[in-house]
Structure formats: structure tokens, C-alpha cells
Scaffold this motif. Structure first.
Motif, PDB file in Angstrom:
ATOM      1  N   PRO A 119       0.828  -1.204   0.000  1.00 12.48           N
ATOM      2  CA  PRO A 119       0.000   0.000   0.000  1.00 12.48           C
ATOM      3  C   PRO A 119       0.866   1.260   0.000  1.00 12.48           C
ATOM      4  CG  PRO A 119      -0.024  -1.024   2.166  1.00 12.48           C
ATOM      5  CD  PRO A 119       0.733  -1.943   1.259  1.00 12.48           C
ATOM      6  N   VAL A 120       0.424   2.247  -0.785  1.00 10.14           N
ATOM      7  CA  VAL A 120       1.178   3.492  -0.903  1.00 10.14           C
ATOM      8  C   VAL A 120       0.200   4.656  -0.873  1.00 10.14           C
ATOM      9  CG1 VAL A 120       2.499   4.904  -2.496  1.00 10.14           C
ATOM     10  CG2 VAL A 120       3.041   2.488  -2.275  1.00 10.14           C
TER      11      VAL A 120
ATOM     12  N   PHE B 232      -2.734   7.407  -0.328  1.00  8.40           N
ATOM     13  CA  PHE B 232      -4.184   7.302  -0.245  1.00  8.40           C
ATOM     14  C   PHE B 232      -4.711   6.346  -1.298  1.00  8.40           C
ATOM     15  CE2 PHE B 232      -3.451  11.539   1.554  1.00  8.40           C
ATOM     16  CZ  PHE B 232      -4.101  11.375   2.761  1.00  8.40           C
ATOM     17  N   GLY B 233      -4.839   5.095  -0.946  1.00 10.21           N
ATOM     18  CA  GLY B 233      -5.469   4.144  -1.848  1.00 10.21           C
ATOM     19  C   GLY B 233      -4.596   3.698  -3.004  1.00 10.21           C
ATOM     20  N   GLY B 234      -3.342   4.115  -3.028  1.00 11.91           N
ATOM     21  CA  GLY B 234      -2.456   3.654  -4.092  1.00 11.91           C
ATOM     22  C   GLY B 234      -1.799   2.342  -3.703  1.00 11.91           C
ATOM     23  N   VAL B 235      -1.320   1.598  -4.687  1.00 16.20           N
ATOM     24  CA  VAL B 235      -0.554   0.390  -4.391  1.00 16.20           C
ATOM     25  C   VAL B 235       0.647   0.338  -5.321  1.00 16.20           C
ATOM     26  CG1 VAL B 235      -2.405  -1.061  -3.497  1.00 16.20           C
ATOM     27  CG2 VAL B 235      -1.990  -0.977  -5.946  1.00 16.20           C
TER      28      VAL B 235
ATOM     29  N   ARG C 224     -14.593  -0.890   5.267  1.00 16.54           N
ATOM     30  CA  ARG C 224     -13.914   0.288   5.810  1.00 16.54           C
ATOM     31  C   ARG C 224     -12.460   0.352   5.377  1.00 16.54           C
ATOM     32  NH1 ARG C 224     -16.106  -0.205  10.753  1.00 16.54           N
ATOM     33  NH2 ARG C 224     -14.163  -0.999  11.560  1.00 16.54           N
ATOM     34  N   LEU C 225     -11.815  -0.832   5.246  1.00 17.86           N
ATOM     35  CA  LEU C 225     -10.421  -0.826   4.786  1.00 17.86           C
ATOM     36  C   LEU C 225     -10.331  -0.230   3.383  1.00 17.86           C
ATOM     37  CD1 LEU C 225      -9.031  -4.201   6.120  1.00 17.86           C
ATOM     38  CD2 LEU C 225      -8.165  -1.937   6.621  1.00 17.86           C
ATOM     39  N   PHE C 226     -11.331  -0.539   2.547  1.00 17.37           N
ATOM     40  CA  PHE C 226     -11.330   0.017   1.202  1.00 17.37           C
ATOM     41  C   PHE C 226     -11.774   1.475   1.212  1.00 17.37           C
ATOM     42  CE2 PHE C 226     -11.276  -4.394  -0.179  1.00 17.37           C
ATOM     43  CZ  PHE C 226     -10.461  -4.322  -1.291  1.00 17.37           C
ATOM     44  N   LEU C 227     -12.913   1.738   1.847  1.00 22.59           N
ATOM     45  CA  LEU C 227     -13.554   3.036   1.678  1.00 22.59           C
ATOM     46  C   LEU C 227     -13.057   4.100   2.641  1.00 22.59           C
ATOM     47  CD1 LEU C 227     -17.248   2.261   0.773  1.00 22.59           C
ATOM     48  CD2 LEU C 227     -15.358   2.875  -0.696  1.00 22.59           C
ATOM     49  N   GLU C 228     -12.539   3.725   3.792  1.00 29.62           N
ATOM     50  CA  GLU C 228     -12.086   4.762   4.717  1.00 29.62           C
ATOM     51  C   GLU C 228     -10.574   4.797   4.851  1.00 29.62           C
ATOM     52  OE1 GLU C 228     -15.921   5.178   7.653  1.00 29.62           O
ATOM     53  OE2 GLU C 228     -13.912   5.213   8.493  1.00 29.62           O
ATOM     54  N   ALA C 229      -9.978   3.645   5.181  1.00 23.44           N
ATOM     55  CA  ALA C 229      -8.530   3.636   5.391  1.00 23.44           C
ATOM     56  C   ALA C 229      -7.795   3.697   4.064  1.00 23.44           C
ATOM     57  CB  ALA C 229      -8.121   2.401   6.159  1.00 23.44           C
ATOM     58  N   GLN C 230      -8.491   3.436   2.953  1.00 24.47           N
ATOM     59  CA  GLN C 230      -7.892   3.471   1.621  1.00 24.47           C
ATOM     60  C   GLN C 230      -6.736   2.486   1.509  1.00 24.47           C
ATOM     61  OE1 GLN C 230      -8.649   6.624  -0.446  1.00 24.47           O
ATOM     62  NE2 GLN C 230     -10.223   7.048   1.039  1.00 24.47           N
ATOM     63  N   ASP C 231      -6.813   1.421   2.296  1.00 28.81           N
ATOM     64  CA  ASP C 231      -5.753   0.419   2.269  1.00 28.81           C
ATOM     65  C   ASP C 231      -6.235  -0.756   1.416  1.00 28.81           C
ATOM     66  OD1 ASP C 231      -3.715  -1.329   2.724  1.00 28.81           O
ATOM     67  OD2 ASP C 231      -3.623  -0.999   4.890  1.00 28.81           O
ATOM     68  N   TYR C 232      -6.102  -0.613   0.099  1.00 31.16           N
ATOM     69  CA  TYR C 232      -6.623  -1.632  -0.809  1.00 31.16           C
ATOM     70  C   TYR C 232      -5.902  -2.955  -0.626  1.00 31.16           C
ATOM     71  CZ  TYR C 232      -9.211   1.943  -3.410  1.00 31.16           C
ATOM     72  OH  TYR C 232     -10.076   2.938  -3.767  1.00 31.16           O
TER      73      TYR C 232
END
Lengths: 405, 361
Positions: free
Chosen positions: B114-115, B117-120, B319-327
Motif C-alpha cells: 500500500p502506498v 491514499f489508496g495507491g498500491v 472500511r479498509l477500502f472506503l475509509e482507510a484506503q488500504d486496498y
């Protein structure tokens, strides 16, 4: 700052003007530091984001302006519905109808419960919102990620009505991407017939939640890791933007400790609060003022705490997502609510101060209410949220532990 | 590896039509992938947790490989059906586009870093699985599993007698009406049905008064925003999904078998256990799976009826996807849930079919 007679009708009394300006200046100072840090962080990650990592807010902005075509210049309002993503009950339906009558597009509303949620939806793409209302720190993040489009100021002639203090915020200097919608604070509220204590700070509120009596009190917390953790960090006397592991851990432990007293966790609680179904809760001053008024009609008293010490202070803004299908219609909506009369309706409806010069039709009691007009020395002690990926993940993890407790 | 070689030898011998060649190839590839995972896992220098995760994920891969190879190597003396395989292409394409491809993305994300906001950053990083096996997430998963299993049990206890009564005792000309009564609420939006229970379960609603006047409860109903409310919501929302397949099998029951058994001296209970239950087992198994699996993925009911106070595993992933942005972590957790769920379902199917066969033998 002109002193023409028109300016005498502004939302805040003249004596309060300096305070409002200071409030915004303070925000700028905070955001200047945080914005640079966030940009540097994104640059450090490389590859995956489009930010060029410039220390100024303009860096990411120029790039995304190139990547996304600007708004059609001829200014013809598009056919089709205007899809708005807004916080729940956050604009006057009367204004929707008036807008439709004037410009044509019907307004479709989609609600959201946290900035993290709307940011993730924009990132995922495909939502096709035309206009949304995120908080300042989220505006900065969205602009850096190229998720929102630069505004075409020619389409917003009423921009001249915006309070000067809100035209030079550091999350978006010069209103390149956003126009301030309203501002407020996050704190606690309670029904006096259910809670006889009178806490004076966020810390007092958390201390109360630890008492056995609160098992029988109906308590609601707001949703979202950043929101809940901000309050817990404030209660402990830390910065609401802390990324210190020990402080995050302490805040999480505090939340876990009060969890048995918490009955519901919801950001769409306002109707329940208005019915008197929440005895003690976390909320935003304007929403709670509406509940206070509804309950007063039933002879019940609700109090909103303007706390001593630290809490969260925020500004919400209108922005247009980069993939909006009706950008001109969206500009026209922003222009529409900057009109002094429409702004007055907005303010009477959601009950937060709207920074429009010469705003008209605001109820006297609302303009002078202490829940809305917060003393300067208190505001000085409050903090605005900043946003980093690390902080977001720390808070989400802590929030999940809070929910599992 | 020996298995792979053996099947590789067997596959060309079957001289399959084009569809089967593709199937065999896919099967072999899957098998190779699974074998690769199992043989190379020691060389990856992983901790215990990611290894276990990987092994769990390999299970469905193995099953799929086995199925594909069995299909490809099956004797094809006669094409009994004459069913043109091309007719399956649309559904196959749909399945690929909306299940296989997204699943592939999920796997890609799950092993990425993970990188921001929501990047990988794509790569091969198994630390997400390690993070996903954290006791926090395991506990949430087990809580979801417990609630869903208990909910399924309740549905069986409520739904079986209901379907049984409609199929056997309800007047024949009224059966359609009773079925309609079960189905019609199902036409209403799932969300509205869930929200309606906010009213039904509230202490102001007449249900609360009824329960008190019937002396079933001594105080006003106080279940809203509790686990009980979630449980009630689950049972109410998923009941039709259980009753319908079960009714379909019960309707085909030859009740004369039961009569014969009782005539020959079996007790009512013995006749039910040895005949009715056995003959309706397929419907029962389908029904329970149809309600159990969606319940495991449920996240609206805990949010609405549980007051957002308690998470299901679906809420955590959302929430991991939509809030923490940790895809990355979100994908890893989703795969872990799918893997372990496949395991439980496989175990259930194995046990239930074995029981069925034992009855038969």
C-alpha cells in the motif's frame, strides 16, 4: 476590507469580523504545514500518484488542470439531473426547487457519512457526482490527487459575495477548487433531563462515559476513525492530528474503555436526536442546534458543549469532481447558493454559519446563538484536521479495535 | 509433481473437442499454480501466518484444478445431450468478466504494497496476509461466523416446519397463497425491510405491548441496536431463501412412503428421520448454504439494526477500502475470508453428503 454600507449586513456582527478572520488565518497556518507534509509524503511514494510533490498547493493543481479538460467555457447548463453528494440534511430542499426552476436540472442527492468515504468513492471512480461538500483537509487531498476540477470563476459571478476571510484559505488559496459552504465545531451534547452533570471539556465528557450510570444512558458516537479518534485524542490533551504510536494507543484505549456506554455509532443520527432518542452524543454544533429547537417545542432541554480546551474545528466546501458529467450545472449550483437570499435559507436550514457577505433572511436568534457564535478565545484552542495516509490507517485500525471491543 | 505429470500424459489421450482442450489446459495451469504454491512455499522465507494464508488459498485452486481435469479426462464415448457448448459462452463470459477478472485484481492488490491514499505498488508482498491474520480480524471473522451459523440454525428451526406444513397440510388450493405470502415481502427492497425492523423492534411499537400483555416480557422491548436485533434481522431477511428450495423438495415428497413406514410400525419421529429428512436433505443443504453464505458477507443489517456498534467482517473490509484506503490489506482480508469460507463450506458439504450416503447404505 471595504466598509461600505452593504457590508453591515454580514453574517457575523462587525465586532466579530476580526475573530472570523483570525479563525481562518489560524487554519491557514495549520494547513500550510500539513499540506506541504502531505505533498512531500505523496512525492516520496513515487509512481502511484500524480502529485509532483511541490511544497505549495499549486503543484498538484497545475498538473491535474492539464490532465482534465476545464469546464466548457460557453456556460450552457447541461441537460440531465445534477447529482449531489452531501452530508445528510445539509442543504435546504426549497433551494433545490428554486434552482431547478431557474436552471432546469433536477437535483438528486446522495448522502455520505465521512470525508474518508467520499474520498474513496471519488478515487474508485464511476460515481459521477457533479458537486460534493467535503471538509477543508479533504479538499486539499482531492486537489492533490487530481480528483476535483478547477472552478471556472466566470460561471460563479456571486463569488464576490464570499467573505474575504474565506477567499484565502490555505487548503485552497484563491478558491481555485472550492468555495466555503459553512463552518462549525465537533463536540458533545446531552438532554438535561437524562444527564444532570455539566461537563466543561471533551475530557470531562469521556470521564462521564466511564461512570456506571452511563450504561443506562443512550449514547451515540459519530462514525469514522478520524472523527472518533480526534475526540479521544483531544480528551487526552494531545493534538487531534497526532501520529505518535503511544498517543494513538492511549486514545484507542480510552475509546475501548468507554465502549460499554456507547449504544450506537452513526453519523446519520440527527432525526433520532430530534425525537429525543439520544441522551448523550457526539455531534456538530449546527445539527445539534436543530435538535435543540425541535426538543424545545416538547419542553425538553438539550445542551451543546462549546468545550474548554481542545476540540475539532472545520470548514465544509463545495467542490466539483473531475469526472462530473454536468460541470456547468454544478457551477450554477455553487453560484446559486452564494446568493445572499439563498445563503440565508441554507443557513436557516442547516444552522451553520454561511460565510456570505450581506446574507439576508437569517433568523435573529440563529445569528446570535452562542452554539453558533463561538467566543474567540475558545476557537483559538481548537484544531482542524489534517490528513495523511499513515494517520488514516492508524485511525482506522484503532477504530476497528474500538468497534470490536 | 507426479500428479501433474500423470495428468499431462492423460490429457492428450482423451482427444477432446475444443472446449475440453481449453478446460484441460486451464485445469493443468491451475494445478501447476497450486503445486507451485505448495512446493515453493518453503523457499519464500515466509513467516507462519502468510504461509498458512497461502495454503488456504491454494485449496480452492486445487479443487478447481481437480474438477477441470476430471472433466477433461472423462471418457467421452457418446455425447448424450447434444448440447452445443457454445450456448454456455455468454454465461462463461459473464462469469469471467465479473468474477474471475475482479478476483484476479483482488489477488494482485493483496500481494501489493500500500502506498499513500489508496495507491498500491505492485509486487509480491505477503505481509498483508500476515496483517490480515491479526487476532483483531480473526475475532471479527469468528464473531461473524458464529452469528451467521446461529442465524442459519434459527432459520432451519423456523423454516423447516413452515415449508413442511405448507407442502403437506396446507389445503392444496391455498398453497399458492401461502407461498406468495412468503415471497411478496421479498420483493420489497432489502434495505427497506431492514429499516422497517427499526420500527418493529422499537419499544413504542405494538409488538412490545403485545409481548408484555402476553407476559412474555416484563419490561418494554429493549433489543434495538443489540446483537439480538441483528440476529432477528438476519432470520427475517433470509427466511424466504431457505423456505423456497426446501419447499421445492418437500413438494415432490411421496407421503405414501411415510404412511407405509408408520403402517409397518415406525414411530412418527422415526419415519420423519429415516424418510422425510433423508429425501429432503438436498433441499435442506441448498437452503442452508443459500442463507449462510450471504449472511457471512452481510454488512447492512449490523450497521442498521446493530446501530453500527458491532462489526461483521464485511464492515471491516468495506472500511479498509472506503475509509482507510488500504486496498492491499482489504484485498488480502477478502481473500482470506473467501478461502476460509470455502473451507467451511467444503467441510459442510463433505459431512452432509457422507451422512446422506450413510443413510442410503
Amino acid at each position: 476590507m471595504p466598509d461600505s454600507p452593504d457590508e453591515l449586513n454580514i453574517l457575523v456582527p462587525e465586532s466579530e469580523r476580526a475573530r472570523v478572520e483570525r479563525m481562518v488565518t489560524r487554519r491557514q497556518a495549520l494547513l500550510a504545514g500539513g499540506g506541504a507534509a502531505a505533498a512531500a509524503y505523496l512525492a516520496g511514494c513515487g509512481g502511484s500518484t500524480s502529485s509532483d510533490g511541490g511544497g505549495s498547493g499549486g503543484g498538484g493543481a497545475e498538473e491535474s488542470a492539464e490532465a482534465k479538460p476545464p469546464t466548457p467555457a460557453d456556460g450552457t447548463v447541461e441537460q440531465g439531473d445534477l447529482l449531489m453528494a452531501n452530508w445528510v440534511d445539509y442543504s435546504d430542499p426549497v433551494n433545490y426547487k428554486a434552482y431547478t426552476k431557474e436552471y432546469g436540472p433536477k437535483i438528486k442527492i446522495s448522502g455520505f457519512g465521512s470525508n474518508d468515504e467520499i474520498l474513496a468513492k471519488l478515487r474508485a471512480g464511476g460515481a459521477k457526482y457533479d458537486v460534493i461538500s467535503p471538509t477543508g483537509y479533504a479538499v486539499k487531498t482531492m486537489a492533490d490527487l487530481g480528483l476535483i476540477m478547477p472552478l471556472t470563476h466566470e460561471l460563479i459571478p456571486n463569488l464576490k459575495n464570499l467573505s474575504p476571510a474565506f477567499t484565502k484559505t490555505d487548503y485552497d488559496p484563491g478558491n481555485e477548487y472550492s468555495v466555503a459552504k459553512d463552518f462549525g465545531v465537533t463536540s458533545f451534547y446531552w438532554l438535561t433531563d437524562k444527564v444532570s452533570e455539566t461537563p466543561a471539556s471533551i475530557k470531562d465528557c469521556f470521564d462521564l462515559l466511564k461512570t456506571p450510570k452511563f450504561q443506562d444512558v443512550r449514547v451515540n458516537f459519530l462514525e469514522g476513525g478520524t472523527q472518533v479518534m480526534a475526540m479521544a485524542l483531544a480528551a487526552l490533551g494531545y493534538s487531534i492530528n497526532s501520529e505518535d504510536e503511544a498517543e494513538i494507543e492511549a486514545a484507542k484505549n480510552l475509546l475501548v474503555e468507554v465502549k460499554p456506554a456507547v449504544d450506537t455509532i452513526s453519523s446519520t443520527f440527527i432525526e433520532r436526536a430530534q425525537r429525543g432518542d439520544i441522551d448523550f452524543g457526539m455531534g456538530w454544533n449546527g445539527d445539534i442546534r436543530r435538535a435543540i429547537e425541535s426538543l424545545a417545542k416538547k419542553d425538553r432541554e438539550m445542551v451543546f458543549l462549546i468545550p474548554e480546551g481542545n476540540t475539532e474545528y472545520w470548514v465544509d466546501n463545495w467542490v466539483i469532481p473531475a469526472d462530473a458529467e454536468h460541470p456547468v450545472a454544478a457551477h450554477k449550483w455553487i453560484d446559486f447558493v452564494l446568493d445572499p437570499a439563498a445563503a440565508g435559507k441554507e443557513m436557516n436550514y442547516h444552522q451553520y454559519p454561511v460565510p456570505v457577505e450581506g446574507i439576508t433572511g437569517v433568523e435573529e436568534s440563529l445569528a446570535n446563538d452562542p452554539v453558533i457564535n463561538i467566543p474567540d478565545e475558545k476557537i483559538q484552542g481548537y484544531e482542524s484536521q489534517l490528513e495523511t495516509a499513515k494517520g488514516l490507517q492508524q485511525r482506522n485500525r484503532a477504530y476497528t479495535e474500538f468497534k470490536a471491543a | 509433481m507426479a500428479v501433474a505429470e500423470a495428468t499431462r500424459a492423460a490429457a492428450p489421450a482423451a482427444a477432446p473437442p475444443r472446449g475440453r482442450a481449453v478446460g484441460a489446459l486451464a485445469g493443468l495451469l491451475l494445478l501447476a499454480a497450486a503445486v507451485g504454491i505448495y512446493t515453493q512455499i518453503g523457499n519464500l522465507g515466509l513467516g507462519l501466518a502468510p504461509s498458512v494464508a497461502l495454503l488456504l488459498i491454494a485449496v480452492p485452486v486445487f479443487l478447481a484444478a481437480g474438477a477441470a481435469i476430471r472433466r477433461a479426462t472423462r471418457s467421452d464415448k457418446v455425447d448424450h445431450t447434444g448440447y452445443p457448448f457454445q450456448l454456455a459462452y455468454p454465461s462463461l463470459a459473464f462469469y469471467c468478466a465479473f468474477f474471475i477478472v475482479p478476483l484476479g485484481f483482488l489477488v494482485l492488490f493483496a500481494v501489493a504494497t500500500p502506498v499513500g491514499f489508496g495507491g498500491v505498488e505492485y509486487g509480491f508482498d505477503l505481509s498483508n496476509f500476515e496483517a490480515g491474520l491479526d487476532s483483531l480480524y480473526v475475532e471479527t471473522f469468528l464473531r461473524t461466523l458464529r452469528t451467521a451459523a446461529f442465524g442459519t440454525l434459527l432459520i432451519v428451526l423456523v423454516g423447516y416446519p413452515l415449508a413442511y406444513w405448507i407442502a403437506r397440510y396446507a389445503p392444496a388450493n391455498r398453497r399458492g397463497l401461502f407461498l406468495a405470502l412468503i415471497i411478496v415481502p421479498f420483493w420489497t427492497s432489502f434495505l427497506i425491510r431492514t429499516y422497517s425492523f427499526l420500527i418493529v423492534l422499537s419499544p413504542e411499537f405494538f409488538l412490545s405491548d403485545w409481548l408484555q400483555s402476553l407476559r412474555l416480557t416484563s419490561a418494554p422491548l429493549d433489543v434495538l441496536y443489540t446483537t439480538t436485533a441483528i440476529q432477528v434481522g438476519l432470520v427475517y431477511n433470509y427466511l424466504p431463501l431457505f423456505v423456497l428450495p426446501l419447499y421445492a423438495t418437500l413438494e415432490r415428497m411421496d407421503w405414501r412412503l411415510v404412511d407405509a413406514a408408520t403402517d409397518l410400525g415406525a414411530s412418527q419421529w422415526a419415519a420423519f428421520r429415516q424418510i422425510t429428512l433423508r429425501l429432503t436433505a438436498p433441499g435442506l443443504i441448498t437452503g442452508t448454504l443459500l442463507v449462510f453464505i450471504p449472511m457471512m458477507g452481510e454488512y447492512v443489517i449490523p450497521l442498521v439494526l446493530g446501530g453500527g456498534r458491532v462489526d461483521f467482517i464485511g464492515n471491516v473490509i468495506q472500511r479498509l477500502f472506503l475509509e482507510a484506503q488500504d486496498y492491499a490489506l482489504g484485498s488480502a482480508l477478502a481473500l482470506l475470508v473467501m478461502g476460509s469460507l470455502s473451507f467451511f463450506v467444503a467441510l459442510y458439504l463433505y459431512l452432509s453428503t457422507r451422512t446422506e450416503q450413510e443413510y442410503g447404505g
